[in-house]
Structure formats: structure tokens, C-alpha cells
Design a protein around this motif. Structure first.
Motif, PDB file in Angstrom:
ATOM      1  N   CYS A   1       0.790  -1.124  -0.018  1.00 61.83           N
ATOM      2  CA  CYS A   1      -0.052   0.042   0.113  1.00 61.83           C
ATOM      3  C   CYS A   1       0.828   1.522   0.092  1.00 61.83           C
ATOM      4  O   CYS A   1       0.503   2.435  -0.289  1.00 61.83           O
ATOM      5  N   GLY A   2       2.146   1.117   0.194  1.00 60.60           N
ATOM      6  CA  GLY A   2       3.098   2.178   0.081  1.00 60.60           C
ATOM      7  C   GLY A   2       3.131   3.037   1.531  1.00 60.60           C
ATOM      8  O   GLY A   2       3.874   4.045   1.291  1.00 60.60           O
ATOM      9  N   ALA A   3       2.576   2.586   2.498  1.00 57.85           N
ATOM     10  CA  ALA A   3       2.188   3.353   3.842  1.00 57.85           C
ATOM     11  C   ALA A   3       3.708   3.400   4.211  1.00 57.85           C
ATOM     12  O   ALA A   3       4.592   2.422   4.056  1.00 57.85           O
ATOM     13  N   VAL A   4       4.241   4.352   4.917  1.00 55.80           N
ATOM     14  CA  VAL A   4       5.601   4.570   5.602  1.00 55.80           C
ATOM     15  C   VAL A   4       5.315   4.653   7.051  1.00 55.80           C
ATOM     16  O   VAL A   4       4.889   5.808   7.579  1.00 55.80           O
ATOM     17  N   GLU A   5       6.105   3.851   7.798  1.00 58.64           N
ATOM     18  CA  GLU A   5       6.005   4.098   9.424  1.00 58.64           C
ATOM     19  C   GLU A   5       7.384   4.299   9.713  1.00 58.64           C
ATOM     20  O   GLU A   5       8.225   4.076   8.987  1.00 58.64           O
ATOM     21  N   THR A   6       7.528   4.910  10.852  1.00 56.77           N
ATOM     22  CA  THR A   6       8.954   5.210  11.423  1.00 56.77           C
ATOM     23  C   THR A   6       9.232   4.365  12.724  1.00 56.77           C
ATOM     24  O   THR A   6       8.192   4.341  13.419  1.00 56.77           O
ATOM     25  N   VAL A   7      10.516   4.006  12.869  1.00 56.30           N
ATOM     26  CA  VAL A   7      10.865   3.542  14.153  1.00 56.30           C
ATOM     27  C   VAL A   7      12.184   4.221  14.553  1.00 56.30           C
ATOM     28  O   VAL A   7      12.863   4.470  13.701  1.00 56.30           O
ATOM     29  N   PRO A   8      12.510   4.145  15.814  1.00 49.28           N
ATOM     30  CA  PRO A   8      13.617   4.877  16.354  1.00 49.28           C
ATOM     31  C   PRO A   8      14.897   4.171  15.693  1.00 49.28           C
ATOM     32  O   PRO A   8      14.950   2.751  15.427  1.00 49.28           O
ATOM     33  N   HIS A   9      15.839   4.828  15.247  1.00 47.91           N
ATOM     34  CA  HIS A   9      17.005   4.170  14.467  1.00 47.91           C
ATOM     35  C   HIS A   9      17.868   3.061  15.591  1.00 47.91           C
ATOM     36  O   HIS A   9      18.528   2.287  15.131  1.00 47.91           O
ATOM     37  N   GLU A  10      17.403   3.171  16.879  1.00 43.87           N
ATOM     38  CA  GLU A  10      18.241   2.257  17.751  1.00 43.87           C
ATOM     39  C   GLU A  10      17.790   0.989  17.422  1.00 43.87           C
ATOM     40  O   GLU A  10      18.953   0.178  17.775  1.00 43.87           O
ATOM     41  N   VAL A  11      16.803   0.660  17.039  1.00 46.78           N
ATOM     42  CA  VAL A  11      16.565  -0.515  16.810  1.00 46.78           C
ATOM     43  C   VAL A  11      17.390  -1.346  15.749  1.00 46.78           C
ATOM     44  O   VAL A  11      17.400  -2.524  15.627  1.00 46.78           O
ATOM     45  N   LEU A  12      18.095  -0.529  15.156  1.00 46.34           N
ATOM     46  CA  LEU A  12      19.248  -1.058  14.131  1.00 46.34           C
ATOM     47  C   LEU A  12      20.655  -1.137  14.860  1.00 46.34           C
ATOM     48  O   LEU A  12      21.451  -1.595  14.079  1.00 46.34           O
ATOM     49  N   ASP A  13      20.821  -0.857  16.013  1.00 46.79           N
ATOM     50  CA  ASP A  13      22.130  -0.768  16.619  1.00 46.79           C
ATOM     51  C   ASP A  13      22.806  -2.165  16.849  1.00 46.79           C
ATOM     52  O   ASP A  13      23.830  -2.276  16.333  1.00 46.79           O
ATOM     53  N   ASP A  14      21.831  -3.078  17.077  1.00 48.70           N
ATOM     54  CA  ASP A  14      22.354  -4.382  17.313  1.00 48.70           C
ATOM     55  C   ASP A  14      22.878  -4.936  15.851  1.00 48.70           C
ATOM     56  O   ASP A  14      24.153  -5.368  15.735  1.00 48.70           O
ATOM     57  N   LEU A  15      21.906  -4.808  15.051  1.00 42.04           N
ATOM     58  CA  LEU A  15      22.586  -5.476  13.653  1.00 42.04           C
ATOM     59  C   LEU A  15      23.596  -4.541  13.076  1.00 42.04           C
ATOM     60  O   LEU A  15      24.559  -5.219  12.512  1.00 42.04           O
ATOM     61  N   ALA A  16      23.494  -3.233  13.407  1.00 37.80           N
ATOM     62  CA  ALA A  16      24.845  -2.649  12.755  1.00 37.80           C
ATOM     63  C   ALA A  16      26.140  -3.071  13.542  1.00 37.80           C
ATOM     64  O   ALA A  16      27.302  -3.331  12.704  1.00 37.80           O
ATOM     65  N   GLY A  17      25.975  -3.498  14.749  1.00 37.39           N
ATOM     66  CA  GLY A  17      27.181  -3.993  15.688  1.00 37.39           C
ATOM     67  C   GLY A  17      27.853  -5.442  14.920  1.00 37.39           C
ATOM     68  O   GLY A  17      28.548  -5.631  14.505  1.00 37.39           O
ATOM     69  N   THR A  18      26.701  -6.117  14.768  1.00 39.37           N
ATOM     70  CA  THR A  18      26.674  -7.602  13.967  1.00 39.37           C
ATOM     71  C   THR A  18      27.483  -7.387  12.618  1.00 39.37           C
ATOM     72  O   THR A  18      28.441  -7.967  12.405  1.00 39.37           O
ATOM     73  N   ILE A  19      27.071  -6.456  11.979  1.00 38.16           N
ATOM     74  CA  ILE A  19      27.517  -6.398  10.550  1.00 38.16           C
ATOM     75  C   ILE A  19      28.963  -5.542  10.673  1.00 38.16           C
ATOM     76  O   ILE A  19      29.886  -6.151   9.966  1.00 38.16           O
ATOM     77  N   ARG A  20      29.207  -4.920  11.514  1.00 42.62           N
ATOM     78  CA  ARG A  20      30.660  -4.232  11.733  1.00 42.62           C
ATOM     79  C   ARG A  20      31.538  -5.405  12.183  1.00 42.62           C
ATOM     80  O   ARG A  20      32.577  -5.350  11.515  1.00 42.62           O
ATOM     81  N   ASP A  21      31.078  -6.132  13.114  1.00 46.32           N
ATOM     82  CA  ASP A  21      31.928  -7.253  13.695  1.00 46.32           C
ATOM     83  C   ASP A  21      32.333  -8.267  12.453  1.00 46.32           C
ATOM     84  O   ASP A  21      33.233  -8.767  12.435  1.00 46.32           O
ATOM     85  N   ARG A  22      31.467  -8.404  11.599  1.00 42.85           N
ATOM     86  CA  ARG A  22      31.476  -9.766  10.510  1.00 42.85           C
ATOM     87  C   ARG A  22      32.515  -9.189   9.464  1.00 42.85           C
ATOM     88  O   ARG A  22      33.343  -9.676   8.987  1.00 42.85           O
ATOM     89  N   SER A  23      32.286  -7.894   9.210  1.00 44.99           N
ATOM     90  CA  SER A  23      32.923  -7.500   7.847  1.00 44.99           C
ATOM     91  C   SER A  23      33.451  -6.015   7.774  1.00 44.99           C
ATOM     92  O   SER A  23      34.140  -5.460   6.861  1.00 44.99           O
ATOM     93  N   GLY A  24      33.397  -5.255   9.056  1.00 47.78           N
ATOM     94  CA  GLY A  24      33.879  -3.787   9.027  1.00 47.78           C
ATOM     95  C   GLY A  24      32.969  -3.076   8.342  1.00 47.78           C
ATOM     96  O   GLY A  24      33.197  -1.701   8.100  1.00 47.78           O
TER      97      GLY A  24
END
Lengths: 125, 125
Positions: A79-102
DNA sequence: TTAAGTGCAAAGAGTTTGCAAATAA
DNA sequence: TTATTTGCAAACTCTTTGCACTTAA
């Protein structure tokens, strides 16, 4: 800072998530002769200056926001709707990816795609 | 399944991550008269049939892959390099988002943007 | 009095649409 | 036959570029 540039910055701050086209329309209410080319060039410039940022929300034009305004966008591809969530929900993922490959994730730069609650519901019947 | 459609499917399976343009070029080696319009229509059809999927890797054209081929793409917005990570790294995030708002993440549909290790290194000096 | 910024026209990438000809069921 | 698929041309969206004109340092 020319009048045109100030108007573009005002537009981005006022509209939030505006496409270049929408920004142009808003600016042209005050200054009807301002060209879409100037909008594109000014948005690029303001981005280099760190005053605005852009986000890809889907298949169409990117949207520009004031630099402060950072969060994650969830875009429903039904439907094209856009919701927002705080960017902190991606902190764990960002850490995981940084650890894996920089790789340093820029978490707000692209909207995440999926199906919103309403559309998921509707498809279950 | 017409010959054109079989060729498009073969192309996607052979190329992995091919844009419509690249798919067209590959198909035209075998059948030079096949038109780009047919490529677009066929890719849409194959996607509806669940045989291929598309991913937005950045500002340009989307790329099409066989349906089996699912992982997360990390796109460097400095040099354009694309890395892949298993889609399981997004499972926790997908759960968090589902719990928050009922939004069902389609984790492979958009490439995640950021800076690759090399470019991060280079910018630190 | 030179550098920077602007508007306009044109072009470019990526994609879709209308329609007639070709093909398949 | 009748419906589907194809190729072609044209249009459309979004964006960039070249260039002359204007404005600001």
C-alpha cells in the motif's frame, strides 16, 4: 547563501520527507521562477554541508529531511504506507555487521521494505 | 512458457543480480530481436510466478535473481561495492519490528546502505 | 571584473503504455 | 478462431548537463 537556497532549506525543514518535486512546488509558491534544476543542485549542496540528508523510500524519488530528523522508515510494498521506528532498533544489527566485515551501516539511508500490519492482516483474510 | 520467457529465466539464473538491461543483452546474444519491453514484462511475470525476485541495490536499476538466491546486500555508498551477508542476521530485527508494529520485514528486498571496510579505513586516513 | 549561481533547453537512464502484427491454445 | 504475447514507437518520471545570463564578492 542565496535566497533560492534559503527557500529550499526552509522547504525541507517545513515539509519533512519531501521529494525534489515537492520541494520545488513549495518554493515556487514564494518564488515562482525557481527552476527544478536549482532545487536539485541546492539539495546536493545542502547535503554536502550536512544540513539535510536524503532517504530512499522506494521505487520513486528520494525524500529529503533536515539532518536532525533521523529514524528508520518501514515502507509497505503493498500500500506504500511509511512508518517510522527509532534508529536505535538497528544498533544491534549494525554491530553484528561491523564485527563480521567492517561495514559501517548508515541505518537511515534506505527505507526497509515489507508488509505493514494492515496489509498482512488483509492477505491472511 | 514462450521461448522469450525461457531465455529471460535462463538469463536471470545465469547472471545473478542482473538488471533488466543486462538481462536483455544476454538474451539478445541468442535472440537478437527480443525487445527490452518484453524483458520488463517477463521479469514482472516471473516474479508473480515466484521464480525470480528483485532487489534495489542503490540509485540505479533493480537487479533480478532466482528466487532461491536470498541474502542481504550491503551496498557501499562511496565505492558502490556490494557485499552479501546471510539473511539470518536480520531475524532479530525482523522480530523486534514485528512485535512493535506488526510490520513484516522483507529483509532481502532492499540493499542496506553504508560504508565498506575499505572506504571506512580510507576516510580515517 | 572575475567567480559563483541561476534558468532554460536538451539529453540521458530507466520504465511503462498503446497498438498492430504475430503466435499459441 | 479467440486470447495471448510480442515488437515497436512514443511517452513518462526522475535527474543531469551545457551554456548563456545574471548576480555577488
Amino acid at each position: 547563501m542565496t535566497p533560492q537556497r534559503q527557500l529550499v532549506l526552509d522547504a525541507v525543514r517545513h515539509l519533512q520527507h519531501a521529494t525534489p518535486e515537492q520541494t520545488c512546488q513549495w518554493v515556487q509558491r514564494t518564488a515562482p521562477t525557481v527552476n527544478i534544476t536549482t532545487i536539485y543542485r541546492t539539495l546536493d549542496l545542502l547535503e554536502e554541508l550536512g544540513l539535510v540528508r536524503h532517504t530512499h523510500l522506494g521505487h520513486g524519488a528520494p525524500t529529503y529531511s533536515p539532518d536532525e530528523h533521523e529514524h528508520i522508515h518501514l515502507v509497505c510494498h503493498h500500500c506504500g504506507a511509511v512508518e517510522t521506528v527509532p534508529h536505535e532498533v538497528l544498533d544491534d544489527l549494525a554491530g553484528t555487521i561491523r564485527d563480521r566485515s567492517g561495514f559501517e551501516l548508515d541505518s537511515g539511508h534506505v527505507g526497509l521494505s515489507g508488509a505493514c500490519a494492515d496489509c498482512t492482516e488483509r492477505r491472511r483474510g
